[in-house]
Design a protein around this motif. Structure first.
Motif, short mmCIF file in Angstrom:
data_model
loop_
_atom_site.label_atom_id
_atom_site.label_comp_id
_atom_site.label_asym_id
_atom_site.label_seq_id
_atom_site.Cartn_x
_atom_site.Cartn_y
_atom_site.Cartn_z
N THR A 142 46.43 -18.64 -35.37
CA THR A 142 47.70 -18.78 -34.65
C THR A 142 48.84 -19.17 -35.59
N GLY A 143 48.58 -19.22 -36.90
CA GLY A 143 49.56 -19.71 -37.86
C GLY A 143 50.68 -18.73 -38.13
N PRO A 144 51.63 -19.11 -39.00
CA PRO A 144 52.81 -18.28 -39.25
C PRO A 144 52.52 -16.96 -39.95
N TYR A 145 51.36 -16.87 -40.61
CA TYR A 145 50.98 -15.62 -41.28
C TYR A 145 49.59 -15.19 -40.85
N LYS A 146 49.27 -13.92 -41.06
CA LYS A 146 47.96 -13.38 -40.73
C LYS A 146 47.43 -12.58 -41.90
N LEU A 147 46.12 -12.39 -41.93
CA LEU A 147 45.49 -11.66 -43.01
C LEU A 147 45.79 -10.17 -42.88
N LYS A 148 46.28 -9.57 -43.97
CA LYS A 148 46.52 -8.13 -44.01
C LYS A 148 45.39 -7.43 -44.72
N THR A 149 45.13 -7.81 -45.99
CA THR A 149 44.02 -7.24 -46.75
C THR A 149 43.39 -8.31 -47.62
N TRP A 150 42.13 -8.10 -47.96
CA TRP A 150 41.40 -9.05 -48.80
C TRP A 150 40.45 -8.26 -49.68
N THR A 151 40.76 -8.18 -50.97
CA THR A 151 39.91 -7.52 -51.95
C THR A 151 39.26 -8.60 -52.79
N ALA A 152 37.98 -8.84 -52.55
CA ALA A 152 37.29 -9.96 -53.18
C ALA A 152 37.44 -9.92 -54.70
N GLY A 153 37.80 -11.07 -55.27
CA GLY A 153 37.93 -11.19 -56.71
C GLY A 153 39.23 -10.65 -57.27
N GLN A 154 40.08 -10.07 -56.44
CA GLN A 154 41.33 -9.47 -56.93
C GLN A 154 42.56 -10.05 -56.25
N GLU A 155 42.65 -9.90 -54.93
CA GLU A 155 43.84 -10.40 -54.26
C GLU A 155 43.61 -10.54 -52.76
N ILE A 156 44.45 -11.40 -52.16
CA ILE A 156 44.50 -11.56 -50.71
C ILE A 156 45.96 -11.41 -50.31
N VAL A 157 46.22 -10.58 -49.33
CA VAL A 157 47.59 -10.32 -48.88
C VAL A 157 47.75 -10.80 -47.44
N LEU A 158 48.75 -11.63 -47.21
CA LEU A 158 49.10 -12.09 -45.86
C LEU A 158 50.38 -11.40 -45.44
N GLU A 159 50.56 -11.27 -44.12
CA GLU A 159 51.81 -10.74 -43.59
C GLU A 159 52.26 -11.61 -42.42
N ARG A 160 53.52 -11.51 -42.07
CA ARG A 160 54.09 -12.33 -41.02
C ARG A 160 53.36 -12.12 -39.69
N ASN A 161 53.10 -13.23 -38.99
CA ASN A 161 52.49 -13.18 -37.66
C ASN A 161 53.61 -13.27 -36.63
N ASP A 162 53.93 -12.13 -36.02
CA ASP A 162 55.03 -12.09 -35.05
C ASP A 162 54.69 -12.80 -33.74
N LYS A 163 53.42 -13.16 -33.56
CA LYS A 163 53.01 -13.87 -32.34
C LYS A 163 53.07 -15.40 -32.52
N TYR A 164 53.46 -15.85 -33.70
CA TYR A 164 53.47 -17.29 -34.01
C TYR A 164 54.46 -18.03 -33.12
N LYS A 165 53.98 -19.11 -32.50
CA LYS A 165 54.82 -19.98 -31.69
C LYS A 165 54.79 -21.38 -32.31
N PRO A 166 55.85 -21.79 -32.99
CA PRO A 166 55.82 -23.05 -33.73
C PRO A 166 55.78 -24.27 -32.81
N PRO A 167 55.19 -25.35 -33.30
CA PRO A 167 55.21 -26.60 -32.54
C PRO A 167 56.58 -27.25 -32.63
#
Length: 471
Positions: A142-167
């Protein structure tokens, strides 16, 4: 959840939210919880969930998700180990309420707020967990970003979570409303610190965690900025309480405390901006709820000649060798042991230093408990509760008087006011000073270097809520 390494926590806090989280002053604040209540007897915690919160896939957050996540956290989480003995059950009386029932009082909120593994997931994702944990395609939060892609040992890419509702509340530490201003965040896996530093200088990276050795060079670079991270580690040496070690005797532990020049070891790191005296405490001075100077007078002692006499009185035989071990994954640990080895040599005591990969080190500690005397390592200097800290619990060594420690931890968990809690912390700290499960050496903080075009960034780890790039 099982790995409390900083790298995993950075990503976890951006994807997942917890019921409560610590602010910049290390105080718990509601996040997914709208509120929480502790019963008068300290045996029941009731959390009321915020309404309208959604996971990044659009599914609504319910108490069933929280119960599944919290049960998994208790089963698998590294931080939650101290909770297991006192937890009775976790239930959901309705879709918006979660109840923790305890067998004995426990400071649940502090543990949960500080735990890297207490983020809430969908119940279906928890159910998908296998032998290697929850699959990456079930990394939905439920956080501000979500997982887009994950290539083990190389990189992890997050993207904006448009469903995020801040406290509610301003952003502070891991608590408060977070701004997801970036389209994507890419975490590159670069094992070579020099390569990472060069990539930072050439603009291929915007932010990096360099080594201590690179600090002065970065500080002098007008094109880079430095942020000191909010968290810290306490560097320590553990003294083996097992019968096969000379340090099973309290006189020998006191002798080592008298011998070790903590300031010299701290100064050897060469980065004054990033190190602080421990004062014998298991928590940093910034963590006002946990920090205590009880026992500081003993920690301050330093007299090599007196230490020599104390070692002899403890029964250390002429020619007997003190066996010191550590991991080669953190050079500062070996550096500390080499200084201690030299101090021992000056008073006529032989000592060896052996360095292993981390897994081998822990295996030797656990499986060959009589094969070593001193172990150099680090611990979280902002522990969620005292029972989590190695510097209180004593590295699981046999012979450590836990029967005397247990009532002190019980008093801490049963405290009803900050004053009572502080009194309990002082007694726990005094206990560690008397028994010396470890010798804390100094507190070390990590730092980040970043390009000035990174705006809104406060250096609170490699987490980029509220951060944007200037054009």
């Amino acid at each position: 959840m099982q790995n409390s390494n900083a790298g995993t926590s950075y990503l976890g806090h951006e994807i997942f939210e917890s019921l409560v989280a610590i602010d910049a002053n290390y105080q718990p604040q509601p996040v997914l919880a709208e509120s929480y209540k502790k019963s008068d007897d300290g045996l029941t915690y009731t959390f009321t969930l915020r309404k309208g919160v959604q996971f990044s896939d659009g599914s609504p957050l319910t108490s069933a998700d929280v119960v599944a996540s919290m049960r998994y956290w208790v089963e698998k989480g590294s931080y939650a180990g101290s909770l297991k003995p006192v937890l009775k059950e976790i239930t959901a009386p309705d879709e918006g309420t979660v109840v923790f029932s305890m067998k004995a009082p426990f400071n649940l909120v502090a543990l949960m707020a500080s735990s890297h593994g207490s983020g809430i997931r969908r119940a279906a994702d928890v159910a998908a967990a296998g032998a290697t944990g929850i699959p990456q395609d079930h990394s939905i939060g439920t956080g501000p970003y979500k997982l887009k892609t994950w290539t083990a040992g190389q990189e992890i890419v997050l993207e904006r979570n448009d469903k995020y509702k801040p406290p509610a509340g301003e952003s502070s530490g891991y608590a408060g409303a977070k701004g997801a201003y970036l389209d994507t965040i890419t975490y590159k896996v670069i094992a070579d610190r020099d390569a990472a530093f060069n990539s930072l200088q050439t603009g291929l990276l915007d932010v990096s965690e360099p080594s201590y050795d690179q600090y002065d060079q970065i500080k002098q670079n007008p094109n880079l900025k430095i942020g000191v991270e909010g968290a810290a580690n306490v560097q320590y040496i553990a003294l083996n309480h097992n019968s096969g070690s000379i340090f099973s005797k309290p006189e020998a532990r006191d002798a080592m405390n008298m011998l070790v020049d903590k300031k010299a070891i701290m100064d050897s790191q060469g980065v004054p901006d990033l190190v602080l005296p421990s004062n014998g405490a298991f928590a940093t001075q910034t963590n006002k709820a946990m920090y205590s100077e009880a026992g500081k007078a003993k920690w301050d002692q330093h007299d090599p000649e007196k230490a020599k006499q104390m070692f002899a009185a403890a029964g250390l035989r002429p020619g007997q060798t003190i066996r010191m071990i550590t991991t080669d994954e953190f050079p500062q640990f070996k550096d500390a042991l080499v200084i201690i080895q030299d101090s021992l040599k000056k008073i006529g005591i032989n000592a060896t230093v052996e360095s292993y990969d981390f897994a081998t080190l822990i295996g030797r500690k656990n499986n060959q408990p009589n094969s070593w005397d001193v172990l150099a390592l680090m611990d979280d200097a902002n522990p969620p509760v005292p029972s989590y800290s190695d510097n209180v619990q004593g590295m699981d060594n046999m012979g450590y008087p836990r029967d005397k420690l247990a009532p002190l931890l019980t008093a801490y968990n049963a405290a009803k006011t900050p004053e009572e809690q502080k009194q309990a912390i002082d007694k726990i700290q005094e206990f560690t000073s008397q028994n010396l499960p470890t010798l804390t050496l100094y507190h070390a903080r990590s730092y980040v270097a970043y390009n000035p075009k990174v705006q809104g960034y406060d250096g609170w780890g490699l987490e980029f809520a509220n951060t944007w790039l200037a054009r």
